[in-house]
Write a protein that holds these residues in place. Structure first.
Motif, mmCIF file in Angstrom:
data_model
loop_
_atom_site.group_PDB
_atom_site.id
_atom_site.type_symbol
_atom_site.label_atom_id
_atom_site.label_comp_id
_atom_site.label_asym_id
_atom_site.label_seq_id
_atom_site.Cartn_x
_atom_site.Cartn_y
_atom_site.Cartn_z
ATOM 1 N N LYS A 273 -7.131 -11.040 -2.132
ATOM 2 C CA LYS A 273 -7.705 -10.854 -3.470
ATOM 3 C C LYS A 273 -8.091 -9.400 -3.745
ATOM 4 O O LYS A 273 -8.556 -9.082 -4.837
ATOM 5 N N ASP A 274 -7.893 -8.553 -2.723
ATOM 6 C CA ASP A 274 -8.230 -7.146 -2.890
ATOM 7 C C ASP A 274 -7.050 -6.420 -3.540
ATOM 8 O O ASP A 274 -5.950 -6.380 -2.991
ATOM 9 N N ASP A 275 -7.268 -5.824 -4.679
ATOM 10 C CA ASP A 275 -6.180 -5.229 -5.460
ATOM 11 C C ASP A 275 -5.478 -4.082 -4.748
ATOM 12 O O ASP A 275 -4.316 -3.780 -5.040
ATOM 13 N N VAL A 276 -6.153 -3.432 -3.821
ATOM 14 C CA VAL A 276 -5.569 -2.301 -3.097
ATOM 15 C C VAL A 276 -5.030 -2.735 -1.735
ATOM 16 O O VAL A 276 -3.853 -2.544 -1.421
ATOM 17 N N LEU A 277 -5.869 -3.343 -0.928
ATOM 18 C CA LEU A 277 -5.509 -3.655 0.457
ATOM 19 C C LEU A 277 -4.403 -4.704 0.577
ATOM 20 O O LEU A 277 -3.615 -4.676 1.527
ATOM 21 N N LYS A 278 -4.335 -5.605 -0.373
ATOM 22 C CA LYS A 278 -3.329 -6.669 -0.285
ATOM 23 C C LYS A 278 -1.900 -6.118 -0.315
ATOM 24 O O LYS A 278 -0.970 -6.757 0.194
ATOM 25 N N ASN A 279 -1.731 -4.932 -0.867
ATOM 26 C CA ASN A 279 -0.391 -4.346 -0.979
ATOM 27 C C ASN A 279 0.168 -3.891 0.367
ATOM 28 O O ASN A 279 1.375 -3.693 0.507
ATOM 29 N N ASP A 280 -0.700 -3.732 1.354
ATOM 30 C CA ASP A 280 -0.260 -3.274 2.675
ATOM 31 C C ASP A 280 0.137 -4.412 3.609
ATOM 32 O O ASP A 280 0.818 -4.194 4.602
ATOM 33 N N ILE A 281 -0.302 -5.623 3.306
ATOM 34 C CA ILE A 281 -0.239 -6.725 4.275
ATOM 35 C C ILE A 281 0.915 -7.680 3.983
ATOM 36 O O ILE A 281 1.188 -8.025 2.831
ATOM 37 N N ASP A 282 1.563 -8.108 5.065
ATOM 38 C CA ASP A 282 2.607 -9.123 4.967
ATOM 39 C C ASP A 282 1.944 -10.490 5.130
ATOM 40 O O ASP A 282 1.649 -10.924 6.250
ATOM 41 N N PHE A 283 1.693 -11.160 4.025
ATOM 42 C CA PHE A 283 0.983 -12.436 4.043
ATOM 43 C C PHE A 283 1.887 -13.619 4.384
ATOM 44 O O PHE A 283 1.441 -14.768 4.369
#
Length: 232
Positions: A21-31
Motif C-alpha cells: 500500500k506504500d506508493d513508493v516502496l511497492k514499486n521495488d518489490i516483486d509481490f
C-alpha cells in the motif's frame, strides 16, 4: 523455535500487506512471491549457537526465485550450504540443530539491489527494525554476516570492508590481526563477524586461505568475551 518462526512469518505477511500500500516502496518489490522466512531446525531458541545473516533473497534469474522458500536456501543441498556447513564444522556447531539463518531484507526486489543501491536505502528502516526485534531473543549466539554489501547496511561505525576485519595487508596476505565489529558499532548492537559470501569466497584466494584462521580467532574472541570476570 517453531513458535518464534511462526511469529516472524505472521509479521512478514503484515509487512507485505503494508508495503503493497506504500506508493513508493511497492514499486521495488516483486509481490508475486512470498517474503522469505528465517531457517532453523533448532528445537528451541536457546539451542541456537550460531546465526547467519544474509542481505536479501533476490537472485538475478527470476525463474529461480520461485524455488527459494527459506533463507539462504538451507532446505536444499547446494554449494552455499556446503560452504556454511564448512564454517559450522570449524566452529563445532551443528548446522542441523544449532543454527539460525535470516536475511535483513526478506522480500524479493524486482531488480537485484547490486544494480541500484538506492533500493536498500529506501527500505532500510522498515527491515532493520524488524531484524532487531527478530534477533533480540538470541542473547548467547555468535553472529556471522555474509558479504560486504550487507555490512555496508548494518555497520554505522568502523570499516565496512570485510577484508579489514580479516587484516588484509595486500598480495592476498593477512597480518593475522583479526577483528570483529563491536555491538556499539552496528545497528544490531551485537558482536558481528563479517565473512565473505560463498561466491566471493569461492573465487578469492585470500578468503579461502584464511577462513580457518579467522574462525579460530572468532572462537578465541568469543571465549574471552564470555569468560566471567574474576574480579566481580
Amino acid at each position: 523455535m517453531r513458535q518464534h518462526i511462526l511469529q516472524i512469518v505472521k509479521g512478514l505477511k503484515a509487512t507485505k500487506k503494508m508495503l503493497s500500500k506504500d506508493d513508493v516502496l511497492k514499486n521495488d518489490i516483486d509481490f508475486n512471491y512470498d517474503f522469505i522466512p528465517p531457517f532453523s531446525k533448532a528445537e528451541k531458541t536457546r539451542d541456537v549457537k550460531l546465526i547467519f545473516i544474509g542481505q536479501d533473497p533476490t537472485v538475478r534469474n527470476q525463474k529461480s526465485r520461485e524455488n527459494i522458500k527459506v533463507t539462504l536456501n538451507l532446505d536444499k543441498e547446494n554449494s552455499l550450504k556446503t560452504y556454511l556447513k564448512t564454517v559450522c564444522d570449524i566452529l563445532q556447531v551443528d548446522i542441523e540443530k544449532e543454527v539460525y539463518a535470516t536475511n535483513l531484507y526478506k522480500c524479493f526486489f524486482k531488480i537485484p539491489p547490486a544494480d541500484d543501491q538506492t533500493i536498500l536505502t529506501r527500505h532500510f528502516k522498515i527491515w532493520m527494525d524488524l531484524l532487531i526485534h527478530e534477533l533480540s531473543i538470541f542473547e548467547n549466539a555468535i553472529f556471522i554476516t555474509l558479504g560486504e554489501p550487507l555490512i555496508k547496511q548494518l555497520i554505522h561505525s568502523n570499516s565496512k570492508k570485510v577484508n579489514y576485519y580479516w587484516d588484509y595487508i595486500g598480495q592476498t596476505k593477512s597480518g593475522m590481526n583479526f577483528k570483529c565489529n563491536e555491538p556499539y558499532e552496528n545497528y544490531l548492537q551485537k558482536r558481528i563477524y563479517p565473512i565473505a559470501h560463498q561466491p566471493t569466497w569461492n573465487q578469492n584466494e585470500f578468503y579461502k586461505t584464511y577462513l580457518n584462521d579467522y574462525l579460530r580467532y572468532l572462537k578465541r574472541n568469543e571465549n574471552k568475551a564470555r569468560k566471567p570476570n574474576n574480579g566481580s
